[in-house]
Design an enzyme around this catalytic site. Structure first.
Site, short mmCIF file in Angstrom:
data_model
loop_
_atom_site.label_atom_id
_atom_site.label_comp_id
_atom_site.label_asym_id
_atom_site.label_seq_id
_atom_site.Cartn_x
_atom_site.Cartn_y
_atom_site.Cartn_z
CG ASN A 273 -0.02 5.40 23.89
OD1 ASN A 273 -0.30 4.80 22.86
ND2 ASN A 273 0.26 6.69 23.90
CG MET B 20 -0.86 1.58 17.80
SD MET B 20 -1.09 0.06 16.89
CE MET B 20 -0.39 -1.12 17.99
CB CYS B 21 -3.61 2.52 23.62
SG CYS B 21 -3.53 0.80 23.15
NE ARG B 22 -3.70 8.42 22.09
CZ ARG B 22 -2.63 9.20 21.82
NH1 ARG B 22 -2.80 10.51 21.73
NH2 ARG B 22 -1.44 8.67 21.69
CB VAL C 286 -9.83 3.88 24.53
CG1 VAL C 286 -11.02 4.29 25.39
CG2 VAL C 286 -9.03 5.12 24.13
#
Length: 259
Positions: A115, A1-3, A88
């Site tokens: 991440n 999850m997340c970049r 993000v």
């Protein structure tokens, strides 16, 4: 999850890397191409960058989606830097600690992002709590798994451990307590980038002597992008990239409590 993404290169506007490319981090907030867990990264964002002759980075973070922030659009157009880290967020627990939970986390010259996710948080990390000084726990920016991982890594950095071993040992330690944890970590001091691929995608684009970019996924279709194998530690500068298996750099985690 997340970049997330980190870059060392010539001075240029933030938006040149974060907004303008066809598959930029900005676009990855709603349309990632290679994200294995989650589909939308709308639970906050942040960017940290370094100004000339100032080793301590500036940060801009918000709790909402990057596409909804008009101030960031202006900032990305005019602020220039040769080194940055941006992310993000797709939160494990939506809304947890708002802006304080958005990467990058910072301490001194360091910027950091995680991440991934730690299954069973926070209970699964209880065995590691005694390894941190109480002051480190009390000063965590957020009550999230990412903030806790940062506290573990930062404690090692402050103890004199080099960035590569600091991240490798942190990953091994957390994975021992939570074997299914996903731990793609990203760290920079404005001169070097250190990262781990552990459970999610990681890529790099190296233009030796000019620019090095490390990112969860490529922001364009340049054939020079390279994928980092899982369970690998990446160390980079503007001169190039070195890949090493995480287990080759991680020592046996300390067992005694810190005081």
């Amino acid at each position: 999850m997340c970049r997330h993404l980190a870059c060392l290169g010539p001075e240029e506007p933030l938006g040149r890397l974060l907004v303008e490319p066809e598959h930029s981090l900005y676009r990855q907030s709603w349309a990632p191409r290679l994200q294995r867990y989650g589909t939308v990264n709308a639970d906050g964002f942040g960017v940290g960058w370094y100004a000339p002759d100032d080793p301590q980075p500036a940060r801009y973070r918000r709790a909402g989606p990057i596409w909804a922030d008009q101030s960031f659009a202006d900032l990305a157009r005019v602020v220039r830097t040769g080194a940055l880290l941006a992310a993000v967020r797709d939160a494990t627990l939506a809304g947890a600690d708002a802006e304080a939970a958005a990467a990058p986390f910072a301490a001194g010259r360091w910027l950091f992002s995680h991440n991934g996710a730690i299954p069973g948080w926070p209970g699964s990390m209880a065995p590691l709590v005694p390894l941190l000084p109480p002051a480190d726990l009390l000063s965590m920016e957020a009550r999230t798994d990412s903030a806790f991982v940062w506290a573990l890594a930062l404690h090692r950095l402050r103890s004199g451990t080099e960035p590569g071993p600091a991240l490798a040992e942190t990953v091994q330690q957390v994975a021992e307590a939570a074997p299914a944890a996903r731990l793609n970590l990203l760290l920079t001091d404005g001169e070097t980038i250190t990262a781990t691929a552990w459970g999610d995608s990681l890529h790099y684009l190296a233009e030796p002597g000019l620019r090095t970019v490390v990112a969860s996924e490529p922001y364009d279709d340049d054939p020079r992008w390279q994928e980092v194998p899982d369970r690998t530690l990446l160390t980079a500068s503007r001169a190039g990239v070195v890949l090493t298996p995480v287990e080759d750099l991680a020592s046996v985690p300390p067992k005694e409590p810190c005081t």
